[in-house]
Scaffold this motif. Structure first.
Motif, PDB file in Angstrom:
ATOM      1  N   MET A  27       0.842  -1.199   0.000  1.00 54.81           N
ATOM      2  CA  MET A  27       0.000   0.000   0.000  1.00 54.81           C
ATOM      3  C   MET A  27       0.872   1.242   0.000  1.00 54.81           C
ATOM      4  O   MET A  27       1.916   1.288   0.647  1.00 54.81           O
ATOM      5  CB  MET A  27      -0.907   0.019   1.242  1.00 54.81           C
ATOM      6  CG  MET A  27      -1.902  -1.111   1.307  1.00 54.81           C
ATOM      7  SD  MET A  27      -2.924  -1.008   2.804  1.00 54.81           S
ATOM      8  CE  MET A  27      -1.696  -1.210   4.091  1.00 54.81           C
ATOM      9  N   THR A  28       0.410   2.258  -0.718  1.00 53.45           N
ATOM     10  CA  THR A  28       1.116   3.542  -0.736  1.00 53.45           C
ATOM     11  C   THR A  28       0.126   4.656  -0.382  1.00 53.45           C
ATOM     12  O   THR A  28      -1.046   4.605  -0.761  1.00 53.45           O
ATOM     13  CB  THR A  28       1.726   3.824  -2.112  1.00 53.45           C
ATOM     14  OG1 THR A  28       0.687   3.834  -3.098  1.00 53.45           O
ATOM     15  CG2 THR A  28       2.740   2.763  -2.487  1.00 53.45           C
ATOM     16  N   GLY A  29       0.630   5.651   0.349  1.00 56.23           N
ATOM     17  CA  GLY A  29      -0.214   6.794   0.698  1.00 56.23           C
ATOM     18  C   GLY A  29      -1.246   6.515   1.766  1.00 56.23           C
ATOM     19  O   GLY A  29      -2.205   7.286   1.925  1.00 56.23           O
ATOM     20  N   VAL A  30      -1.087   5.410   2.515  1.00 54.63           N
ATOM     21  CA  VAL A  30      -2.061   5.045   3.541  1.00 54.63           C
ATOM     22  C   VAL A  30      -1.602   5.582   4.895  1.00 54.63           C
ATOM     23  O   VAL A  30      -0.451   5.396   5.295  1.00 54.63           O
ATOM     24  CB  VAL A  30      -2.246   3.517   3.614  1.00 54.63           C
ATOM     25  CG1 VAL A  30      -3.159   3.142   4.785  1.00 54.63           C
ATOM     26  CG2 VAL A  30      -2.833   3.011   2.319  1.00 54.63           C
ATOM     27  N   LEU A  31      -2.504   6.246   5.595  1.00 61.47           N
ATOM     28  CA  LEU A  31      -2.229   6.712   6.950  1.00 61.47           C
ATOM     29  C   LEU A  31      -2.739   5.681   7.941  1.00 61.47           C
ATOM     30  O   LEU A  31      -3.870   5.196   7.814  1.00 61.47           O
ATOM     31  CB  LEU A  31      -2.901   8.055   7.208  1.00 61.47           C
ATOM     32  CG  LEU A  31      -2.139   9.309   6.840  1.00 61.47           C
ATOM     33  CD1 LEU A  31      -3.016  10.535   7.057  1.00 61.47           C
ATOM     34  CD2 LEU A  31      -0.866   9.433   7.658  1.00 61.47           C
ATOM     35  N   ARG A  32      -1.927   5.375   8.943  1.00 56.79           N
ATOM     36  CA  ARG A  32      -2.354   4.413   9.971  1.00 56.79           C
ATOM     37  C   ARG A  32      -2.247   5.055  11.346  1.00 56.79           C
ATOM     38  O   ARG A  32      -1.745   6.165  11.491  1.00 56.79           O
ATOM     39  CB  ARG A  32      -1.499   3.149   9.875  1.00 56.79           C
ATOM     40  CG  ARG A  32      -1.604   2.465   8.514  1.00 56.79           C
ATOM     41  CD  ARG A  32      -0.818   1.172   8.492  1.00 56.79           C
ATOM     42  NE  ARG A  32      -1.342   0.226   9.471  1.00 56.79           N
ATOM     43  CZ  ARG A  32      -0.775  -0.952   9.741  1.00 56.79           C
ATOM     44  NH1 ARG A  32       0.360  -1.301   9.128  1.00 56.79           N
ATOM     45  NH2 ARG A  32      -1.296  -1.765  10.631  1.00 56.79           N
ATOM     46  N   ARG A  73      -2.500  15.008   5.157  1.00 57.25           N
ATOM     47  CA  ARG A  73      -1.498  14.283   4.363  1.00 57.25           C
ATOM     48  C   ARG A  73      -0.544  15.250   3.666  1.00 57.25           C
ATOM     49  O   ARG A  73       0.664  15.000   3.579  1.00 57.25           O
ATOM     50  CB  ARG A  73      -2.197  13.391   3.332  1.00 57.25           C
ATOM     51  CG  ARG A  73      -2.928  12.204   3.930  1.00 57.25           C
ATOM     52  CD  ARG A  73      -3.212  11.131   2.875  1.00 57.25           C
ATOM     53  NE  ARG A  73      -3.991  11.658   1.760  1.00 57.25           N
ATOM     54  CZ  ARG A  73      -5.319  11.733   1.763  1.00 57.25           C
ATOM     55  NH1 ARG A  73      -6.006  11.345   2.829  1.00 57.25           N
ATOM     56  NH2 ARG A  73      -5.961  12.193   0.710  1.00 57.25           N
ATOM     57  N   THR A  74      -1.101  16.378   3.191  1.00 55.80           N
ATOM     58  CA  THR A  74      -0.260  17.366   2.515  1.00 55.80           C
ATOM     59  C   THR A  74       0.851  17.867   3.422  1.00 55.80           C
ATOM     60  O   THR A  74       1.982  18.129   2.974  1.00 55.80           O
ATOM     61  CB  THR A  74      -1.130  18.545   2.035  1.00 55.80           C
ATOM     62  OG1 THR A  74      -2.091  18.076   1.100  1.00 55.80           O
ATOM     63  CG2 THR A  74      -0.280  19.633   1.390  1.00 55.80           C
ATOM     64  N   PHE A  75       0.542  17.998   4.715  1.00 52.95           N
ATOM     65  CA  PHE A  75       1.530  18.527   5.661  1.00 52.95           C
ATOM     66  C   PHE A  75       2.260  17.418   6.407  1.00 52.95           C
ATOM     67  O   PHE A  75       2.796  17.632   7.497  1.00 52.95           O
ATOM     68  CB  PHE A  75       0.851  19.491   6.637  1.00 52.95           C
ATOM     69  CG  PHE A  75       0.504  20.822   6.008  1.00 52.95           C
ATOM     70  CD1 PHE A  75       1.422  21.850   5.995  1.00 52.95           C
ATOM     71  CD2 PHE A  75      -0.729  21.012   5.402  1.00 52.95           C
ATOM     72  CE1 PHE A  75       1.115  23.068   5.402  1.00 52.95           C
ATOM     73  CE2 PHE A  75      -1.053  22.223   4.804  1.00 52.95           C
ATOM     74  CZ  PHE A  75      -0.126  23.251   4.796  1.00 52.95           C
ATOM     75  N   GLY A  76       2.268  16.236   5.826  1.00 56.23           N
ATOM     76  CA  GLY A  76       3.129  15.167   6.322  1.00 56.23           C
ATOM     77  C   GLY A  76       2.663  14.467   7.567  1.00 56.23           C
ATOM     78  O   GLY A  76       3.506  14.008   8.376  1.00 56.23           O
ATOM     79  N   ALA A  77       1.366  14.327   7.764  1.00 54.95           N
ATOM     80  CA  ALA A  77       0.860  13.627   8.949  1.00 54.95           C
ATOM     81  C   ALA A  77       1.484  12.244   9.042  1.00 54.95           C
ATOM     82  O   ALA A  77       1.611  11.518   8.044  1.00 54.95           O
ATOM     83  CB  ALA A  77      -0.661  13.516   8.884  1.00 54.95           C
ATOM     84  N   THR A  78       1.883  11.857  10.248  1.00 50.09           N
ATOM     85  CA  THR A  78       2.543  10.572  10.463  1.00 50.09           C
ATOM     86  C   THR A  78       1.582   9.493  10.937  1.00 50.09           C
ATOM     87  O   THR A  78       1.863   8.300  10.795  1.00 50.09           O
ATOM     88  CB  THR A  78       3.670  10.736  11.499  1.00 50.09           C
ATOM     89  OG1 THR A  78       3.120  11.305  12.709  1.00 50.09           O
ATOM     90  CG2 THR A  78       4.758  11.649  10.960  1.00 50.09           C
ATOM     91  N   GLY A 116     -17.023  12.532  14.859  1.00 52.81           N
ATOM     92  CA  GLY A 116     -16.078  13.489  15.402  1.00 52.81           C
ATOM     93  C   GLY A 116     -14.998  13.867  14.397  1.00 52.81           C
ATOM     94  O   GLY A 116     -15.025  13.459  13.230  1.00 52.81           O
ATOM     95  N   GLY A 117     -14.034  14.619  14.864  1.00 57.52           N
ATOM     96  CA  GLY A 117     -12.969  15.083  13.981  1.00 57.52           C
ATOM     97  C   GLY A 117     -11.881  14.060  13.806  1.00 57.52           C
ATOM     98  O   GLY A 117     -11.937  12.939  14.320  1.00 57.52           O
ATOM     99  N   LEU A 118     -10.867  14.446  13.049  1.00 58.20           N
ATOM    100  CA  LEU A 118      -9.683  13.614  12.870  1.00 58.20           C
ATOM    101  C   LEU A 118      -8.649  13.989  13.922  1.00 58.20           C
ATOM    102  O   LEU A 118      -8.451  15.171  14.238  1.00 58.20           O
ATOM    103  CB  LEU A 118      -9.091  13.802  11.478  1.00 58.20           C
ATOM    104  CG  LEU A 118      -9.971  13.351  10.305  1.00 58.20           C
ATOM    105  CD1 LEU A 118      -9.270  13.643   8.982  1.00 58.20           C
ATOM    106  CD2 LEU A 118     -10.345  11.890  10.414  1.00 58.20           C
ATOM    107  N   LEU A 119      -8.003  12.968  14.460  1.00 56.50           N
ATOM    108  CA  LEU A 119      -6.916  13.142  15.421  1.00 56.50           C
ATOM    109  C   LEU A 119      -5.649  12.683  14.709  1.00 56.50           C
ATOM    110  O   LEU A 119      -5.552  11.522  14.296  1.00 56.50           O
ATOM    111  CB  LEU A 119      -7.188  12.308  16.668  1.00 56.50           C
ATOM    112  CG  LEU A 119      -6.212  12.450  17.837  1.00 56.50           C
ATOM    113  CD1 LEU A 119      -6.286  13.858  18.438  1.00 56.50           C
ATOM    114  CD2 LEU A 119      -6.509  11.401  18.908  1.00 56.50           C
ATOM    115  N   ALA A 120      -4.697  13.585  14.529  1.00 49.77           N
ATOM    116  CA  ALA A 120      -3.524  13.260  13.719  1.00 49.77           C
ATOM    117  C   ALA A 120      -2.259  13.856  14.324  1.00 49.77           C
ATOM    118  O   ALA A 120      -2.295  14.921  14.957  1.00 49.77           O
ATOM    119  CB  ALA A 120      -3.701  13.766  12.288  1.00 49.77           C
ATOM    120  N   SER A 121      -1.155  13.166  14.106  1.00 51.91           N
ATOM    121  CA  SER A 121       0.156  13.693  14.504  1.00 51.91           C
ATOM    122  C   SER A 121       0.856  14.218  13.262  1.00 51.91           C
ATOM    123  O   SER A 121       0.851  13.578  12.215  1.00 51.91           O
ATOM    124  CB  SER A 121       0.990  12.602  15.169  1.00 51.91           C
ATOM    125  OG  SER A 121       1.095  11.460  14.327  1.00 51.91           O
TER     126      SER A 121
END
Length: 775
Positions: free
Chosen positions: A572-577, A631-636, A719-724
């Protein structure tokens, strides 16, 4: 969500939140009719009580003092509340037509929308402010308060209309603005007022009352222009019919009012002012299924002034006749009183009483008026509606029955019989097909068999170099508007796909609808599924099928599928976990917290309507754009915030990442009213289970003693997204999120290395800052 004790067989729909309808709602709560569903449709969650509006303008009352909370009233009385704009009636189909959403079915409908001034002067609609509807006026009034506070010259304010409403509003505005100017040491900046009337002052009142108010206006320095109709309004000035121009920085329009423009398309018999012509039974002379009351009503045999006293007193006769209409019983005539008492304030705490040839005034009259008004509003206060909650089942009359056709009677009998399980609990095929026949779903070339050619199952092709992402969500309704519920259920289900960076592709639905007569079941299912596809279609997600069945409560869920890219090696590519957090990252949250507590309170009729409506708007906001920005700002790492609450979902990210997350309690974005709800002990039923997660918190004892702890474990819906995100991207990412409409997006913590033996979450608390922010 209201759970009817008996199957729904008839719908009474109330259009507008006027005085007659709020009185009728109380009557319906105390005298419920089994099998009859009440629906109130209004553009606003709060409706003003006209008798106290001048006191609000003058500063004697707060906003909540003079507004009835329709959302809370409906929750307490067992009625559905639908916040929407009415566009017309389809009297043949028996539906109320709404802007931007499906029609609402009715068996009988009542219209109590208040009135709108007839602004026929050239330029009036562009440059003048109509006092009604009052919601629009209130927004301009608040703007005017700010404008006067900042002006460098005295403004000129013109009131057009010399009736009791215009005179009372003029004096109230002048009193408030002069008092605020004096308090700020800006007495010289107090506005100059003028009043224009095409006839005399207070034409429906006696000469003594007219003379008294003429004297008060003169003493207050208001320039009164009698026999001076306004012909034109421009920016900063107006022109009389005699051709004279007058300065006017603000123009308020309080002339003879009439019904809304949408009434012209209904085919109902109307007066020249677009008021509905009525029989003595409050039925339209055109259509016996249409009733009306209040300012929009025009009785054939009586000439009524547009006064709140008549609207209030119409409420009970209206409610009785609406119930008798669905029972097939003869209706009772409404007989308005011949003489009525008007209590007209002068801005300060002084009022004049007028009744026929009588007229007297004094500070004691204002206190009398204040007592009468507060007593009326007390019936609709928090304490007043608490007594209505639960009254429906206790007050149900066993002898009341609704008139049904033979076919409807058979359907109703089947609906109350012992219900089958298994496939016997499916919604009937004809009901289902009618409910879905007008749904337009997003076309998709990958769908080989779907709703357009239904079979035993849908067949979907997976595009080359793609992998499927699957998720499923399902829950009971928490709001009585099935269209809004459908939108939020679909949005909630899509949240998992957005969080992982997947492109939504297809969805299948699982719907549960309470049993009832076919027409009502069909209408509920149609509303709910239209709401769902209105969310699915714009994001490219095609509804391909589903299952519908009977149940005690309305419920909806979706199995959703999304697509992600895979390379030649199948990776998989571009997948956030959830598991990608890095020490040093900043933790961002895109939406405010508090839906669990707010809807627990709403279920007890304890949440303010504006809190509930704001929460629904937040829940209906898609996470798609936010996910793309992260994703644009590099979320990990990323997840969507749902039932396990902020701490539960933070742990799900921290543990697989092998890090500790520090949450800043004082940084949490909260929905309006959420803190007030938890402070009153109004908590979600899932709160206790979520609160048992204290073992994952490093400083659990300190955290659990904090006032915001209940909101840290509050379960969220949609609810919203919680991201690092990397620390050097956090500021720019937040700016981009807010520019996209995620106004509450903020940094709620940071990520650090997990020390040996440490828990995955630490709550950072600064009591002095929390107290200052939430006191």
């Amino acid at each position: 969500m209201q759970v009817p004790a008996t199957p729904i067989v008839r719908d009474i729909v109330l259009v507008g939140g006027g005085h007659s309808h709020v009185v009728a709602l109380r009557y319906f709560a105390m005298h419920p009719l089994p099998g009859v569903r009440i629906t109130l449709i209004c553009t606003d969650a709060h409706t003003p009580y006209s008798g106290m509006l001048p006191g609000y303008v003058a500063g004697h009352y707060s906003y909540d003092d003079v507004h009835i909370d329709l959302c809370r009233l409906c929750a307490a009385t067992g009625a559905r509340f639908i916040q929407a704009e009415v566009m017309g009636l389809d009297r043949e189909a028996r539906t109320v037509q709404l802007r931007g959403r499906p029609d609402i079915d009715y068996d009988v409908v009542s219209i109590n929308t208040g009135s709108t001034p007839q602004m026929r002067a050239l330029g009036a609609t562009e440059y003048a402010v109509p006092v009604k509807p009052i919601t629009g006026f209130n927004q301009r009034w608040l703007q005017l308060l700010d404008k006067v506070a900042q002006t460098t010259r005295p403004l000129s304010i013109a009131i057009v209309g010399g009736g009791a409403g215009g005179v009372e509003l003029c004096l109230a505005m002048q009193y408030r603005l002069r008092a605020e100017a004096d308090a700020a040491g800006r007495a010289a900046m107090a506005p100059q007022f003028s009043l224009f009337t095409s006839g005399g002052l207070l034409p429906t009142h006696n000469a003594g009352v007219q003379a008294r108010f003429a004297k008060v206006l003169a003493e207050r320095g208001v320039q009164v222009h009698l026999q001076t109709p306004v012909a034109e309004v421009q920016a900063g000035r107006l022109r009389s019919a005699q051709g004279e121009w007058f300065d006017a920085d603000e123009v308020l329009w309080v002339t003879q009012a009439g019904g809304g423009a949408w009434l012209q398309s209904t085919g109902l018999a109307l007066t020249d002012n677009r008021c509905i012509r009525l029989h003595d039974t409050l039925q339209s002379i055109t259509d016996p299924r249409v009733f009306a009351a209040g300012d929009v009503a025009a009785m054939e045999n009586f000439s009524l002034e547009k006064a709140g006293v008549f609207a209030v007193r119409m409420g009970m006769p209206l409610a009785i006749n609406l119930q008798r209409a669905v029972q097939g019983l003869p209706l009772h005539p409404y007989r308005p009183q011949r003489h009525w008492l008007a209590l007209i304030s002068t801005g300060d705490k002084f009022a004049v009483a007028s009744r026929g040839a009588l007229g007297f005034g004094g500070a004691w009259v204002w206190r009398w008026k204040d007592w009468i008004d507060r007593r009326f509003m007390q019936r609709f206060s928090v304490q007043g509606v608490e007594g209505l909650a639960g009254m429906t089942s206790a007050a149900t009359s066993a002898n009341a029955s609704v008139q049904l056709s033979a076919d409807e009677a058979q359907q109703a009998q089947a609906a109350v019989a012992m219900r089958c399980g298994g496939c016997g609990a499916k919604v009937g095929a004809s009901v289902l097909s009618r409910a879905l026949q007008n749904l337009w779903v997003q076309p998709n070339p990958d769908i080989l068999l779907g709703l357009d050619s239904p079979d035993d199952a849908a067949v979907v092709r997976v595009p080359p170099s793609k992998a499927l992402v699957h998720s499923v969500d399902f829950f009971r309704a928490f709001v009585d508007d099935p269209y809004v519920f459908g939108r939020i259920a679909a949005n909630h289900a899509l949240g998992d796909l957005f969080a992982m960076g997947a492109q939504p592709h297809t969805a299948t639905a699982i719907a549960t609808v309470p049993p009832g007569v076919d027409r009502q079941v069909e209408a509920t299912l149609r509303q709910m599924m239209q709401g769902a596809v209105d969310v699915l279609n714009p994001v490219g997600c095609t509804l391909i099928g589903g299952h519908s069945g009977e149940g005690a409560e309305l419920a909806l869920g979706f199995a959703v599928n999304g697509l992600v890219d895979v390379n030649d090696q199948g990776q998989m590519t571009g997948v956030l976990r959830k598991s990608g957090m890095q020490p040093g990252d900043v933790l961002l949250l895109t939406k405010p917290l508090g839906t669990g507590a707010l809807f627990a309170a709403h279920g007890r009729a304890a949440a303010k309507g504006r809190w509930v409506q704001a929460a629904l708007q937040s829940m209906a906001q898609s996470n798609q754009a936010a996910a793309q920005t992260l994703r644009t700002f590099g979320a990990t790492a990323c997840t969507d915030l749902t039932g396990f609450g902020l701490i539960g979902h933070t742990v799900e990210m921290a543990r697989p990442s092998g890090v500790q997350v520090v949450l800043n309690a004082d940084a949490l974005p909260l929905l309006d009213g959420a803190l007030e709800c938890v402070q009153q002990g109004l908590l979600s039923s899932l709160h206790s289970a979520n609160a048992r997660q204290q073992h994952v918190v490093q400083n659990a004892a300190q955290a659990m003693g904090h006032p915001l702890w209940p909101l840290l474990v509050d379960p969220q819906t949609a609810g919203g997204l919680l991201a690092s995100v990397p620390a050097n991207q956090a500021t720019a990412c937040l700016a981009a999120l807010r520019a996209q409409g995620y106004a509450a997006a903020c940094a709620v913590g940071h990520v650090r290395t997990l020390a040996a033996g440490a828990a995955p979450v630490h709550i950072h608390i600064r009591p002095e800052e929390v107290d200052a922010k939430h006191s």
